[in-house]
Scaffold this motif. Structure first.
Motif: not given
Length: 439
Positions: A270-276, A281-287
């Motif tokens: 779960t940590g791997i999936i949620m971390g990804a 999301y943070m990388i693409n937050k402006p979009a």
């Protein structure tokens, strides 16, 4: 303890050396990351056209209601009645951008008062004197203060619409433009405001989102890994592997090793999936801002609650699944044995999700002290409700004691049914056997 360590190591190696487990983990993580990149990909092929919009211009009104009163002789008289407001909102406008508060009073149907500082708004809202307050920083930016901001709160949007309308009309009057010409002024026609909402006590909207996501994570962890634990126990019986295992270690170490290994494996996956998902999301937050604008800043108390109640709730159900798996000797009988427990957990999940909008209801308070539901209900109450520390401590204490009792019972049943084959054993029969052995 040494036997438990060997079992734990063996069970973990089964998980992490399983190609299916590892491939599933990283494929799902990759899929989640790709989904988070979709808005960025779409924008790369977008033609860049700006959408058009239309906001109706309204006229200001004051604190007077005009009523037509019909007299006994049939005459009609216009009577002006002062409006009595039940709510008060505050406005700090250091740049004097608002000339008249009447439009705000009309759209909020509440009294408005200008104040001299932002701190005064926080103080008077905290004291309960005012329902909320706005700090007008510029024509395009403001901050909204309130004690609580529910998910269905539209006061910030309402303020934005009213202010933009007032500002537009004032600008057009200064330009000497009439109403028909306003649609040619793009700068004001497409005007918007960026309003930051600050909940001085608790942000209901974000709390709802956090609770929704965390409860869903716990839901899938228990369903997926609970069945895996019960299947593992039953498979060892059906293949007669258990006969070899019990000669080299205790049944208590076997069951506890399986449960703890399943907990570690589920948290890792779960940590791997949620971390990804979070990183993407943070990388693409402006979009994503036009669709989803979430600050990944889960409150510390909610994270601690999730870690404690999520872990203990997962272990509670894991022991129950292991115990029910020991009652059968064929894998095809697992669903029949575990279906009552699954039904209880699903009902708890549905009721909790339904009650997120009313977290302080009587049934949610009761559920927060029951071991079958406290891992969900208490998480929801901490996220969006009002709960005292002693309530959380008492609920967690009940859950810990319940875990100890369930672990003890599960170990007893697991030991008694280890070498029992054939038809499934009912839970009622298993308890009778425990009582008989005790006597």
């Amino acid at each position: 303890m040494k036997a438990f360590g060997k079992v734990l190591k063996f069970e973990l190696s089964n998980y992490f050396q399983s190609k299916g487990y590892m491939i599933t983990t990283f494929l799902v993580a990759l899929l989640v990351a790709v989904v988070m990149f979709i808005p960025t990909i779409i924008q790369a092929f977008d033609d860049g056209e700006e959408p058009s919009g239309n906001i109706e211009i309204v006229e200001d009104s004051g604190d007077i209601i005009e009523e037509d009163i019909v007299g006994e002789d049939g005459s009609v008289e216009d009577v002006e009645t002062p409006i009595e407001y039940d709510e008060l909102y505050l406005l700090y406008d250091p740049q004097n951008l608002v000339d008249d508060l009447s439009a705000l009073k009309m759209h909020f149907f509440a009294d408005w008062e200008e104040v001299s500082s932002e701190s005064e708004i926080e103080e008077r809202v905290n004291s309960g004197e005012a329902e909320g307050g706005f700090v007008l920083k510029s024509e395009y930016e403001a901050t909204f203060y309130a004690l609580q901001i529910p998910m269905t709160d539209y006061r910030a949007d309402r303020f934005e619409n009213v202010f933009v309308q007032m500002n537009r009309v004032k600008a057009f009057e200064e330009m000497g433009l009439d109403e028909d010409a306003i649609w040619n002024i793009d700068a004001y026609y497409n005007a918007y405001m960026d309003i930051e909402s600050v909940a001085l006590e608790k942000d209901g909207t974000m709390g709802f989102v956090y609770a929704y996501v965390l409860i869903f994570i716990l839901y899938f962890m228990i369903l997926m890994y609970g069945n895996m634990i019960s299947t593992s126990v039953t498979t060892e019986k059906s293949s007669r592997t258990i006969e070899v295992l019990v000669t080299s270690t205790s049944t208590n170490a076997l069951l506890c090793g399986k449960v703890i290994a399943g907990t570690i494996a589920s948290v890792f996956q779960t940590g791997i999936i949620m971390g990804a998902g979070v990183v993407s999301y943070m990388i693409n937050k402006p979009a994503w801002n036009s669709l989803i604008n979430i600050d990944i800043a889960i409150p510390t108390n909610l994270l601690i609650t999730f870690a404690l109640f999520g872990t203990m709730g997962y272990i509670f159900y894991a022991f129950l699944f292991g115990m029910l798996g020991a009652l059968v000797s064929k894998t095809e009988d697992i669903s029949k044995s575990t279906s009552p427990l699954l039904m209880i957990f699903i009902i708890v999940f549905i009721v909790t999700m339904y009650s997120l909008m009313i977290p302080d209801s009587i049934w949610m308070k009761v559920m927060s002290y029951l071991p079958f539901s406290s891992c969900n209900a208490m998480l929801a109450r901490v996220a969006v409700g009002n709960v005292e520390f002693w309530e959380v401590a008492l609920s967690f204490g009940v859950l810990v004691v319940s875990n100890i009792v369930v672990a003890w019972v599960a170990a007893k049943i697991y030991r008694m049914t280890t070498l029992m084959y054939g038809n499934p054993i009912s839970l009622k029969t298993a308890f009778k056997m425990i009582k008989k052995n005790k006597n």
